[in-house]
Design a protein around this motif. Structure first.
Motif, PDB file in Angstrom:
ATOM      1  N   ILE A   1      59.399  26.069  33.396  1.00  0.00           N
ATOM      2  CA  ILE A   1      58.049  26.012  34.021  1.00  0.00           C
ATOM      3  C   ILE A   1      57.307  25.036  33.213  1.00  0.00           C
ATOM      4  N   LYS A   2      57.368  25.036  32.102  1.00  0.00           N
ATOM      5  CA  LYS A   2      56.416  24.096  31.151  1.00  0.00           C
ATOM      6  C   LYS A   2      57.017  22.681  31.489  1.00  0.00           C
ATOM      7  N   PHE A   3      58.275  22.538  31.347  1.00  0.00           N
ATOM      8  CA  PHE A   3      58.811  20.963  31.867  1.00  0.00           C
ATOM      9  C   PHE A   3      58.520  20.687  32.960  1.00  0.00           C
ATOM     10  N   LEU A   4      58.545  21.482  34.024  1.00  0.00           N
ATOM     11  CA  LEU A   4      58.353  21.065  35.233  1.00  0.00           C
ATOM     12  C   LEU A   4      57.017  20.607  35.539  1.00  0.00           C
ATOM     13  N   LYS A   5      55.919  21.362  34.691  1.00  0.00           N
ATOM     14  CA  LYS A   5      54.631  21.040  34.934  1.00  0.00           C
ATOM     15  C   LYS A   5      54.274  19.851  34.289  1.00  0.00           C
ATOM     16  N   LYS A   6      55.146  19.333  33.249  1.00  0.00           N
ATOM     17  CA  LYS A   6      54.832  18.013  32.824  1.00  0.00           C
ATOM     18  C   LYS A   6      55.301  16.786  33.579  1.00  0.00           C
ATOM     19  N   GLN A   7      56.302  17.306  34.637  1.00  0.00           N
ATOM     20  CA  GLN A   7      56.923  16.303  35.210  1.00  0.00           C
ATOM     21  C   GLN A   7      56.143  16.168  36.613  1.00  0.00           C
ATOM     22  N   LYS A   8      54.924  16.438  36.782  1.00  0.00           N
ATOM     23  CA  LYS A   8      54.192  16.437  38.066  1.00  0.00           C
ATOM     24  C   LYS A   8      53.943  14.967  38.432  1.00  0.00           C
ATOM     25  N   GLY A   9      54.281  14.986  39.827  1.00  0.00           N
ATOM     26  CA  GLY A   9      54.322  13.473  40.430  1.00  0.00           C
ATOM     27  C   GLY A   9      55.703  12.623  40.159  1.00  0.00           C
ATOM     28  N   GLU A  10      56.555  13.189  39.331  1.00  0.00           N
ATOM     29  CA  GLU A  10      57.633  12.255  39.068  1.00  0.00           C
ATOM     30  C   GLU A  10      58.606  12.442  39.997  1.00  0.00           C
ATOM     31  N   LYS A  11      58.998  11.328  40.677  1.00  0.00           N
ATOM     32  CA  LYS A  11      60.046  11.340  41.827  1.00  0.00           C
ATOM     33  C   LYS A  11      61.320  10.776  41.440  1.00  0.00           C
ATOM     34  N   LEU A  12      62.489  11.616  41.526  1.00  0.00           N
ATOM     35  CA  LEU A  12      63.642  11.130  41.228  1.00  0.00           C
ATOM     36  C   LEU A  12      64.452  10.258  42.059  1.00  0.00           C
ATOM     37  N   ASN A  13      65.062   9.179  41.713  1.00  0.00           N
ATOM     38  CA  ASN A  13      65.841   8.393  42.483  1.00  0.00           C
ATOM     39  C   ASN A  13      67.298   8.773  42.795  1.00  0.00           C
ATOM     40  N   CYS A  14      67.593   9.374  43.636  1.00  0.00           N
ATOM     41  CA  CYS A  14      68.785  10.146  43.740  1.00  0.00           C
ATOM     42  C   CYS A  14      68.936  10.544  45.276  1.00  0.00           C
ATOM     43  N   LYS A  15      70.304  10.659  45.829  1.00  0.00           N
ATOM     44  CA  LYS A  15      70.477  11.280  47.096  1.00  0.00           C
ATOM     45  C   LYS A  15      70.956  12.810  46.959  1.00  0.00           C
ATOM     46  N   VAL A  16      70.501  13.649  47.627  1.00  0.00           N
ATOM     47  CA  VAL A  16      70.475  15.073  47.485  1.00  0.00           C
ATOM     48  C   VAL A  16      71.014  15.589  48.777  1.00  0.00           C
ATOM     49  N   ASN A  17      71.986  16.630  48.459  1.00  0.00           N
ATOM     50  CA  ASN A  17      72.635  17.111  49.636  1.00  0.00           C
ATOM     51  C   ASN A  17      72.626  18.679  49.290  1.00  0.00           C
ATOM     52  N   THR A  18      72.076  19.488  50.106  1.00  0.00           N
ATOM     53  CA  THR A  18      72.039  21.055  50.082  1.00  0.00           C
ATOM     54  C   THR A  18      73.190  21.717  50.941  1.00  0.00           C
ATOM     55  N   GLN A  19      73.937  22.663  50.330  1.00  0.00           N
ATOM     56  CA  GLN A  19      74.857  23.260  51.112  1.00  0.00           C
ATOM     57  C   GLN A  19      74.448  24.809  50.860  1.00  0.00           C
ATOM     58  N   ILE A  20      74.334  25.639  51.746  1.00  0.00           N
ATOM     59  CA  ILE A  20      74.322  27.078  51.532  1.00  0.00           C
ATOM     60  C   ILE A  20      75.600  27.814  51.458  1.00  0.00           C
ATOM     61  N   ILE A  21      76.090  28.312  50.317  1.00  0.00           N
ATOM     62  CA  ILE A  21      77.300  29.016  50.204  1.00  0.00           C
ATOM     63  C   ILE A  21      77.529  30.255  50.672  1.00  0.00           C
ATOM     64  N   GLU A  22      76.280  31.159  50.603  1.00  0.00           N
ATOM     65  CA  GLU A  22      76.482  32.220  50.717  1.00  0.00           C
ATOM     66  C   GLU A  22      74.790  32.917  50.960  1.00  0.00           C
ATOM     67  N   GLU A  23      74.433  33.932  52.226  1.00  0.00           N
ATOM     68  CA  GLU A  23      73.344  34.199  52.610  1.00  0.00           C
ATOM     69  C   GLU A  23      73.392  35.538  52.776  1.00  0.00           C
ATOM     70  N   SER A  24      72.568  36.463  52.659  1.00  0.00           N
ATOM     71  CA  SER A  24      72.125  37.749  53.270  1.00  0.00           C
ATOM     72  C   SER A  24      70.624  37.757  53.345  1.00  0.00           C
ATOM     73  N   LEU A  25      70.374  39.224  53.628  1.00  0.00           N
ATOM     74  CA  LEU A  25      68.919  39.681  53.713  1.00  0.00           C
ATOM     75  C   LEU A  25      68.347  39.595  52.204  1.00  0.00           C
TER      76      LEU A  25
END
Length: 148
Positions: free
Chosen positions: A85-109
């Motif tokens: 959390i401390k690290f992420l707060k320091k990165q406020k507004g920083e946008k990464l130059n990458c392509k992102v792909n998300t895949q849900i592997i498993e999901e339940s309630l």
């Protein structure tokens, strides 16, 4: 060498995410803002925004109390909730130059496991993210990162 590893780990931590949004001028809300994380999809998308776009709203409520991040590399490391959390707060507004792909592997309630792949120019980062439903609010409980 330790500094180089810390910089690499920090860059990799920022790189966790799913769908990078292209926006000329991102608008950020207050860090104290409450984000409604009532579905796993919303929590996962918010996680991606925090990691890849420097979103700061709701960072404190996104991670479970026992959250841990493991980084699998030559110099394996583990980060706890407060360090991330401390690290992420320091990165406020920083946008990464990458392509992102998300895949849900498993999901339940009560839980979701997703694979988030981020393709940078020189390397690929894979993040296995586990989300859990805690009393109607979804939170990230763990993250395991690997690099190729």
């Amino acid at each position: 060498m330790k500094t180089l590893v810390k910089i690499f780990v920090a860059s990799a931590l920022i790189a966790i995410g799913a769908f990078a949004k292209a926006a000329d001028k991102p608008s950020f809300t207050s860090e104290k803002a409450i984000v409604n994380l009532f579905t796993a999809d919303i929590a996962l998308n918010h996680y991606v925004a925090v990691i890849t776009e420097g979103e700061s709203a709701g960072v404190d409520q996104l991670f479970s109390a026992d959250f841990s991040q493991k980084i699998q590399s030559g110099n394996a490391a583990t980060n706890n909730r407060s360090e991330v959390i401390k690290f992420l707060k320091k990165q406020k507004g920083e946008k990464l130059n990458c392509k992102v792909n998300t895949q849900i592997i498993e999901e339940s309630l009560d839980y979701m496991v997703a694979k988030v792949t981020m393709q940078f120019a020189d390397f690929t980062k894979t993040d296995l993210v586990t989300l859990v439903n805690e009393n109607g609010n979804w939170k990230v409980s763990s993250s395991v990162n690997a690099f190729k």
